[in-house]
Scaffold this active site. Sequence first.
Site, PDB file in Angstrom:
ATOM      1  N   CYS A  16     -85.093  18.098-102.097  1.00 16.33           N
ATOM      2  CA  CYS A  16     -84.889  16.552-102.703  1.00 16.33           C
ATOM      3  C   CYS A  16     -85.879  16.659-104.005  1.00 16.33           C
ATOM      4  CB  CYS A  16     -85.315  15.635-101.766  1.00 16.33           C
ATOM      5  SG  CYS A  16     -83.547  14.932-101.217  1.00 16.33           S
ATOM      6  N   ASP A  64     -55.617  16.777-108.243  1.00 14.93           N
ATOM      7  CA  ASP A  64     -54.988  16.822-106.839  1.00 14.93           C
ATOM      8  C   ASP A  64     -54.246  15.562-106.058  1.00 14.93           C
ATOM      9  OD1 ASP A  64     -55.466  19.433-106.049  1.00 14.93           O
ATOM     10  OD2 ASP A  64     -57.813  19.034-106.010  1.00 14.93           O
TER      11      ASP A  64
END
Length: 724
Positions: A387, A452
Site C-alpha cells: 500500500c 467483451d
Amino acid sequence: MADKDLVLIGGGHAHVQVLRRFGMRPEPGVRLTLVARDVETPYSGMLPGFVAGHYGHDDIHIDLMHLARFAGARVIHDEATGLDRAAGRVLCRRQPPLRYDVVSLDIGSAPRADAVPGAAEHAVPVKPVDRLAARWRTLMAEAEGAERPLAVTVVGGGPAGTELVLAMHHRLGARVRPALVTRGALLAHHDPRVAAALRRVLAERGVTLHEHAPVARVEPDGLVLADGRRLPADRVLWTTQAGAAPWLADTGLALDAGGFVRVAPTLRSVTDPRVFAAGDVASMDGHPRPKAGVFAVRHGPPLAANLRRSLRGEPLRPFVPQTRFLSLIATGDRAAVASRGPFVARGRWVWRWKDWIDRRFMRAFRDLPEMPPASPAMVQEMRCGGCGAKVPAAALARALDRLGGVGPRDDAAVLDAPGDGRLLVQTVDHFRAFVDDPYVFGRIAANHALGDIHAMGAQPLAALAIAAVPPHAPALVEEDLFRMLAGARAVLEAAGARLVGGHSGEAAEPALGFAVTGAVHPDRILRKGGLRAGDRLVLTKALGTGTLLAAAMRGRVPARHVAAALEAMQRPAGPAAACLMAHGATAATDVTGFGLYGHLMEMLEASDADAVLDADAIPALPGALGTLASGVVSTLHPANAAAAPHLRGGPRVALLFDPQTAGGLLAGIPAGRAAACVTALRALGCADAAVIGAVTGAVPGSRRVVVRPAGLATDGQPPMWSEP
Ligand SMILES: Cc1cc2nc3c(=O)[nH]c(=O)nc-3n(C[C@H](O)[C@H](O)[C@H](O)COP(=O)(O)OP(=O)(O)OC[C@H]3O[C@@H](n4cnc5c(N)ncnc54)[C@H](O)[C@@H]3O)c2cc1C
C-alpha cells in the site's frame, strides 16, 4: 523522478533539434512532452525536390514518434489551440488541457485568410508546409487527368514560389502552363544577380513571369491584378508571406504586427518567462529576419540550451541570428543557384552540395545513436511496494476532483440492479501502456475492456478502474492519472457506462485496466456459440495492431502507420455491435490477444462448425502487412501461430495470428444480410469492415478453418464460400 513538465508545441525545425539534444543528454527531473498536430514533419529545404520528383515522402519527412522515443519524450498527437498561462496549461483540440512548467512554440506559420479577397476560397495555400505534400499529389493527379495543359499560377516571388514553379514544371512538363506572379521584383531580398539568374531560368523553362503585379482578387478561374488585368488560371498556388496562428492573439503574449510571438534574443517571450518560441512563429525584438527554414534550424541549439537553463533556474544566454546566410535555390532540374550576399553561383554542383547538406540534416534525425538505457536504480530509487505504492491521496483526490462525477468515493461502488429482467455481465482487462500519451492510452484501455461487453450484445453500465502511474512529483502524478482517466471516461460515457471507482498505485510503467459491468436481456445475449452453416463472417476492424506496435517499439514503422493504428484502437465497438445485432448476428466475439484465428476457433468450437476464410478479404491496417513481411511480430504471436502449424504462408496468413488491442468484433451474419451489414458498418465509420469468410458445416476430424490462399478468387466470380 520528474518534477517539471517541459512541453514543446509543434515538431518544427527548431524543436526536432531540441528533441535530439535532450535525447543525447536528458535533463534530470524534466518530463518532456511534444504536442504535434502531425507526427511526420516535412523538412522545408527538400520540399521543392519532392515536388520535382527527386525525393520520396520518407526522404523529406522527420518521423516525430521515432525521434521522441529517442528523446524519452511523450508524443501527444493533437493540435494546440491556445495557452491558459494563468493555469500553466496548453489547450488542445481533442484532449484536456495539458500541464506545463515551461512551454515552447515552434508551430510555423498559417495561411493568411485576410490577405486577398478570394484567396482563401480559390487558391491552394502552400503553407503550412506539412499540408503541401497531400495538396501536391492532388494537383498532380488533376494535371495528369486533364485533357489540355493545366494553367497553374504560383503567387509569390520569393525563394519558395520560385523553387515551386520550377519544380512543378520539371515534374509535369507539358501537362502544365506555369506562371509566376509577384507583387514586387522577383527575389527582392536577394542580390540582383541572383534574381537575374533566376529570371533567365524561368524564361528558359517557359514560365510566364509577372513582376510588380499585386493580386487584387482571386476568382475561380484566375487572378485579377491591381491594375485590372485578368490572368486566367486553372489552379492558383499561394506562397506569399504567411500569417501567424490566430489563437496566439488570445494568449495575452506580446505579438508583433503580423501576430507572431515577440521574443527576446534568448528566444523567450518578452511577456512570460515560462513561454519560448522559435522558427517562423517567433519574432525577435531588434533582429527581424525573413520567415525561412534556415532561421528555424538555427534557433534549435540556442533554444535547447536556454530551455535547460530556464528549467534549472539559470540565467539565459542571448543568441543573435546572422544577417547574411547562404541561400540555395533549386531550379527543379537537379541544379541550383547559390547566393550569400554578393556571391552567386549556378550549376549542378550547387544542387549536389545542397542535396548533401539536406540529406545530412535528415540523417541526424533518422540514424539516431544508441544511448545507454537509464539505470533501473535511478528510476526506482527504493520505492515501496504494497500500500506504500499507492498514488498519494492528495494527488488522487485532485485528479478525481478535476474529473468530476466519479463516486461517491466510498469503500465500494454501489450499483442499481437492472431489475427489468436483464442479466448482468462482467469482465475485466488490464495492460501495461504501449503508448506514451496517457489520454490516448486511457481511451484504448477503456475501449478494449468494453469490447467483451459489446461482444455479448450487452449495454455497459459501470466500470472500476485499476490504474498505475510512474512515480513523479505529486503534480505530475496527478496529471498522468487525470489524463488516463479522462480519456477512459470519455469512452465509457460515450458507451453509456459510468466510472464508479477504482484503485490506483505507482509502478515503473503506466498500466490501466477496468472491471466492467453490463446488462443484457437473456434472449438478446450474443455468445461465441451459435454460428450456423452458411453464415458469413463479418469483421468490423482491420487487423495488425500487434505487429505495428511491436514495430513501433523498434522504430521500424513510419509514424503515420502507428498513428492510424492508434486511431483504429480508439474507435468504439458499441455502434458496430448494435449494427451486427440489427442484421441478425448469430454469434459474436471481440478479436483481441489470441488473434483472429484463435478467437474464430473459440467460436467454431462453441458452435460445432467449420469455416472458410478468404485471406484477401481480411482487412489489414496500413503498414501491417509490411511489418509482418519483415518478420516483426508481437510477443504473443508465436504462441498464437503454434495453434495452427498447418497454416503457414506470407504476411496475409501471419495476420491471422496477430494479437489485437481493442480489436474489432467478429460475428456470424445470415448470408442474405451480410452485404447490407457491411454497408451499414461502413456508414457508421467502420471503414474497414468486411465479409472475410463463411461458416460451413462441421466435418469430423477437419481442422475447422480453411484459408483460401490470397489471389484464388480473382476470376470475377463471387468469393469461394458462396458455393452451397
Ligand atoms: C515550397 C517551400 C519551400 C521552402 N524552401 C525553403 C528553403 O529552401 N529554405 C528555407 O530556409 N526555407 C524554406 N521555406 C520556408 C520554410 O518552410 C519555413 O520557414 C519553415 O518551415 C519554418 O519552420 P518552423 O520550424 O517555424 O515551422 P514548420 O516547419 O512549419 O513546422 C511546424 C510544425 O508544427 C506543427 N504544428 C503547427 N501548428 C500546430 C499546433 N497548433 N499544434 C501542434 N503542432 C502544430 C506542424 O505540424 C509542423 O510539424 C520554404 C517554404 C515553402 C512553402
